[in-house]
Design an enzyme around this catalytic site. Sequence first.
Site, PDB file in Angstrom:
ATOM      1  N   ASP A  13       0.888  -1.010   0.025  1.00 18.64           N
ATOM      2  CA  ASP A  13       0.163  -0.102  -0.034  1.00 18.64           C
ATOM      3  C   ASP A  13       0.921   1.201   0.125  1.00 18.64           C
ATOM      4  OD1 ASP A  13      -2.264  -1.702  -0.049  1.00 18.64           O
ATOM      5  OD2 ASP A  13      -2.303  -1.710   2.271  1.00 18.64           O
ATOM      6  N   LYS A  16       2.018   2.016  -5.328  1.00 19.21           N
ATOM      7  CA  LYS A  16       2.387   1.532  -6.320  1.00 19.21           C
ATOM      8  C   LYS A  16       1.500   1.719  -7.544  1.00 19.21           C
ATOM      9  CE  LYS A  16       2.211  -2.589  -4.304  1.00 19.21           C
ATOM     10  NZ  LYS A  16       2.046  -2.092  -2.959  1.00 19.21           N
ATOM     11  N   LYS A  18      -0.641   4.303  -8.077  1.00 22.15           N
ATOM     12  CA  LYS A  18      -0.333   5.581  -8.528  1.00 22.15           C
ATOM     13  C   LYS A  18       0.928   5.791  -9.292  1.00 22.15           C
ATOM     14  CE  LYS A  18       1.055  10.134  -7.590  1.00 22.15           C
ATOM     15  NZ  LYS A  18       0.956  11.366  -7.078  1.00 22.15           N
ATOM     16  N   GLY A  40      -4.655  -4.230  -3.672  1.00 15.99           N
ATOM     17  CA  GLY A  40      -5.724  -3.279  -3.988  1.00 15.99           C
ATOM     18  C   GLY A  40      -4.683  -2.006  -4.325  1.00 15.99           C
ATOM     19  N   HIS A  41      -4.799  -1.602  -5.830  1.00 16.77           N
ATOM     20  CA  HIS A  41      -4.072  -0.617  -6.321  1.00 16.77           C
ATOM     21  C   HIS A  41      -4.998   0.677  -6.454  1.00 16.77           C
ATOM     22  CE1 HIS A  41      -0.421  -3.207  -7.293  1.00 16.77           C
ATOM     23  NE2 HIS A  41      -0.837  -3.266  -5.905  1.00 16.77           N
ATOM     24  N   GLN A 223       1.807  -5.881  -3.323  1.00 20.62           N
ATOM     25  CA  GLN A 223       2.463  -6.236  -1.929  1.00 20.62           C
ATOM     26  C   GLN A 223       3.680  -5.434  -1.689  1.00 20.62           C
ATOM     27  OE1 GLN A 223       1.110  -9.449  -3.427  1.00 20.62           O
ATOM     28  NE2 GLN A 223      -0.616  -8.446  -3.034  1.00 20.62           N
TER      29      GLN A 223
HETATM   30  P1  GDP Z   1      -0.636   0.422  -3.605  1.00 21.27           P
HETATM   31  O1  GDP Z   1      -1.150  -1.022  -3.134  1.00 21.27           O
HETATM   32  O2  GDP Z   1       0.747   0.285  -3.374  1.00 21.27           O
HETATM   33  O3  GDP Z   1      -0.900   0.685  -5.014  1.00 21.27           O
HETATM   34  O4  GDP Z   1      -1.502   1.551  -2.637  1.00 21.27           O
HETATM   35  P2  GDP Z   1      -2.969   1.397  -2.246  1.00 21.27           P
HETATM   36  O5  GDP Z   1      -3.445   2.256  -3.336  1.00 21.27           O
HETATM   37  O6  GDP Z   1      -3.552   0.560  -1.490  1.00 21.27           O
HETATM   38  O7  GDP Z   1      -2.929   2.950  -1.105  1.00 21.27           O
HETATM   39  C1  GDP Z   1      -2.179   4.185  -1.376  1.00 21.27           C
HETATM   40  C2  GDP Z   1      -3.310   5.219  -1.300  1.00 21.27           C
HETATM   41  O8  GDP Z   1      -2.642   6.393  -1.170  1.00 21.27           O
HETATM   42  C3  GDP Z   1      -4.216   5.205  -2.376  1.00 21.27           C
HETATM   43  O9  GDP Z   1      -5.485   5.748  -2.030  1.00 21.27           O
HETATM   44  C4  GDP Z   1      -3.578   6.305  -3.242  1.00 21.27           C
HETATM   45  O10 GDP Z   1      -4.674   7.019  -3.905  1.00 21.27           O
HETATM   46  C5  GDP Z   1      -3.162   7.383  -2.336  1.00 21.27           C
HETATM   47  N1  GDP Z   1      -2.147   8.151  -2.724  1.00 21.27           N
HETATM   48  C6  GDP Z   1      -0.869   7.764  -3.458  1.00 21.27           C
HETATM   49  N2  GDP Z   1       0.038   8.596  -3.397  1.00 21.27           N
HETATM   50  C7  GDP Z   1      -0.428   9.592  -2.598  1.00 21.27           C
HETATM   51  C8  GDP Z   1       0.272  10.856  -2.004  1.00 21.27           C
HETATM   52  O11 GDP Z   1       1.179  11.199  -2.620  1.00 21.27           O
HETATM   53  N3  GDP Z   1      -0.534  11.384  -1.039  1.00 21.27           N
HETATM   54  C9  GDP Z   1      -1.942  11.084  -0.897  1.00 21.27           C
HETATM   55  N4  GDP Z   1      -2.344  11.922   0.168  1.00 21.27           N
HETATM   56  N5  GDP Z   1      -2.177  10.073  -1.269  1.00 21.27           N
HETATM   57  C10 GDP Z   1      -1.465   9.295  -1.997  1.00 21.27           C
HETATM   58  P1  IMO Z   2      -0.956  -4.106  -2.328  1.00 18.94           P
HETATM   59  O1  IMO Z   2      -0.664  -4.759  -3.588  1.00 18.94           O
HETATM   60  C1  IMO Z   2      -0.846  -4.812   2.080  1.00 18.94           C
HETATM   61  C2  IMO Z   2      -1.129  -8.636   3.571  1.00 18.94           C
HETATM   62  C3  IMO Z   2      -2.210  -9.307   4.270  1.00 18.94           C
HETATM   63  C4  IMO Z   2      -1.788 -10.132   5.422  1.00 18.94           C
HETATM   64  C5  IMO Z   2      -0.794 -10.857   4.425  1.00 18.94           C
HETATM   65  C6  IMO Z   2      -1.183 -12.109   3.961  1.00 18.94           C
HETATM   66  O2  IMO Z   2      -2.084  -3.238  -2.117  1.00 18.94           O
HETATM   67  O3  IMO Z   2       0.095  -3.417  -1.601  1.00 18.94           O
HETATM   68  P2  IMO Z   2      -2.514 -13.081   1.755  1.00 18.94           P
HETATM   69  O4  IMO Z   2      -4.049 -12.660   1.616  1.00 18.94           O
HETATM   70  O5  IMO Z   2      -1.575 -12.202   0.695  1.00 18.94           O
HETATM   71  O6  IMO Z   2      -2.261 -14.396   2.130  1.00 18.94           O
HETATM   72  O7  IMO Z   2      -2.361 -12.065   3.277  1.00 18.94           O
HETATM   73  O8  IMO Z   2      -0.289  -9.992   3.470  1.00 18.94           O
HETATM   74  N1  IMO Z   2      -1.227  -8.340   2.196  1.00 18.94           N
HETATM   75  C7  IMO Z   2      -1.260  -7.090   1.864  1.00 18.94           C
HETATM   76  N2  IMO Z   2      -1.043  -5.884   2.838  1.00 18.94           N
HETATM   77  N3  IMO Z   2      -0.989  -4.520   0.746  1.00 18.94           N
HETATM   78  C8  IMO Z   2      -1.161  -5.523  -0.216  1.00 18.94           C
HETATM   79  O9  IMO Z   2      -1.316  -5.483  -1.340  1.00 18.94           O
HETATM   80  C9  IMO Z   2      -1.390  -6.949   0.654  1.00 18.94           C
HETATM   81  N4  IMO Z   2      -1.536  -7.937   0.035  1.00 18.94           N
HETATM   82  C10 IMO Z   2      -1.468  -8.966   1.186  1.00 18.94           C
HETATM   83  O10 IMO Z   2      -2.965  -8.160   4.844  1.00 18.94           O
HETATM   84  O11 IMO Z   2      -0.819  -9.495   6.516  1.00 18.94           O
HETATM   85 MG    MG Z   3      -2.917  -1.531  -1.865  1.00 18.35          MG
END
Ligand code: GDP
Ligand code: IMO
Ligand code: MG
Length: 428
Positions: A13, A16, A18, A40-41, A223
């Site tokens: 999270d 990635k 973005k 979840g991206h 991840q």
């Molecule tokens: P990922 O799994 O690595 O793709 O990240 P996620 O999408 O799960 O979580 C990142 C969250 O932060 C998302 O809601 C993005 O829209 C948001 N985000 C990304 N870059 C920035 C930033 O520089 N500032 C803020 N405020 N939000 C950001």
């Molecule tokens: P993105 O790509 C954050 C975590 C779960 C749990 C562990 C194992 O959005 O960054 P799983 O369902 O993979 O067997 O769960 O890994 N986990 C993540 N945490 N971002 C993710 O993906 C994750 N995918 C799995 O919360 O701790």
């Molecule tokens: Mg995510």
Amino acid sequence: MSNLVILGAQWGDEGKGKITDFLAKKADLVVRCQGGDNAGHTVELGDQKYKLHLIPSGILYPEKQNIIGNGVVLNPKSLINEIKYLNELGISVDNLKISDRAHIIFPYHIEIDKLEEEARGDKKIGTTIKGIGPCYRDKVERCGLRMCDFKYRDSFEKRLRYNINRKNDLLVKYYGVEPLDENKIVKEYIDYLNQIEKYIVDTNTLVKSFVKDGKKVLFEGAQGALLDIDFGTYPYVTSSHPISGGVPIGVGISPLDLKQAVGVVKAYTTRVGKGPFPTELFDEAGDIIREKGFEYGTTTGRPRRCGWLDIVMLNYSADINGLTSLAITKLDTLSDMDKLKICVAYELNGEKINTFPASLETLADCKPIYIEMDGWKLEDIEKAETYEQLPENAKKYVEKIEELTKVPADIVSVGPKRSQTFMRKELL
Ligand code: GDP
Ligand code: IMO
Ligand code: MG
């Protein structure tokens, strides 16, 4: 040749999605290499938020090819829902291909994931209950079903029925629950696979042709390094390799084809799920970060645990991944705090250490050693149109991270939108 890997440098999270979307504007191809719909991206374009789980974050550009590689475990039902969701938002997925070698997640994987989590009691991993671990386990045990198997309907159906029956034995005899409905699963999954069959191709040959032709290829990690099955905080990890080493295996190219590795790093640290977290904050500062950064999981909606940036962990991740650049995200979230902390080493049994321990018991005994930095105002971040225009203290924070990791922060992100991204060096 410009093949670039985008990796989560922490516990996932980091942003990635973005960063992939941002860099995809210059790329020809975007590939997912591992994980599944546990990811979840989020990509924000204008007022619209796109939440992607399986489909690469290059999909918002209709002219770019997007590929789900062989290293991904794919739930066909989830993919169909994601395609529908994107179509309803006006996004076509005609530019998507799926590897014929990708393994398929079935309902028994999800059921087993759920039952195993329940059985773990207070030792829960905190999985996303998407069947990821059980599907990878079947892959390694050599009883999984792959996309290419669907071509031979009779043997596919036979093998699926055999698997359902074996898993039903486990569900009934070991877990004491009702068996899954064999006929229903077979019918449903044949229908789902019929719907997505048109996307299934030999993606290994396709990716290789892009690489050979000198096209620009982005490999989108899911991840993060600390969730890697070998190098993460085992057993609180996922079941794949979300590190640069996982990319060649997850798409079928030579490791020598990878030229750059960008580690996406949140300006602080978060994690969902269980396991030790040395810089975790249990005070008001943690709550402020969670609320301002909207730190709730994209896939599960769970509140993320929040803490200060951990350089010991980041250096470990940078070494394992061979990071050539950092993309620092969510700098804006740290605004309006008077003082910020960065963990620069751990104290373990009275000694200072800089290495990230394998044992979780040892990690739990590590006390962070912090340096303190001065904060900045959000309004000053919002005014900036270039990196240079950022508040001095925000730049000092970024440059301190560069000094401590010896990796250049070539991308700095100050908001979720494409326009809130500063490229300090062209990477593609
Ligand atoms: P990922 O799994 O690595 O793709 O990240 P996620 O999408 O799960 O979580 C990142 C969250 O932060 C998302 O809601 C993005 O829209 C948001 N985000 C990304 N870059 C920035 C930033 O520089 N500032 C803020 N405020 N939000 C950001
Ligand atoms: P993105 O790509 C954050 C975590 C779960 C749990 C562990 C194992 O959005 O960054 P799983 O369902 O993979 O067997 O769960 O890994 N986990 C993540 N945490 N971002 C993710 O993906 C994750 N995918 C799995 O919360 O701790
Ligand atoms: Mg995510």
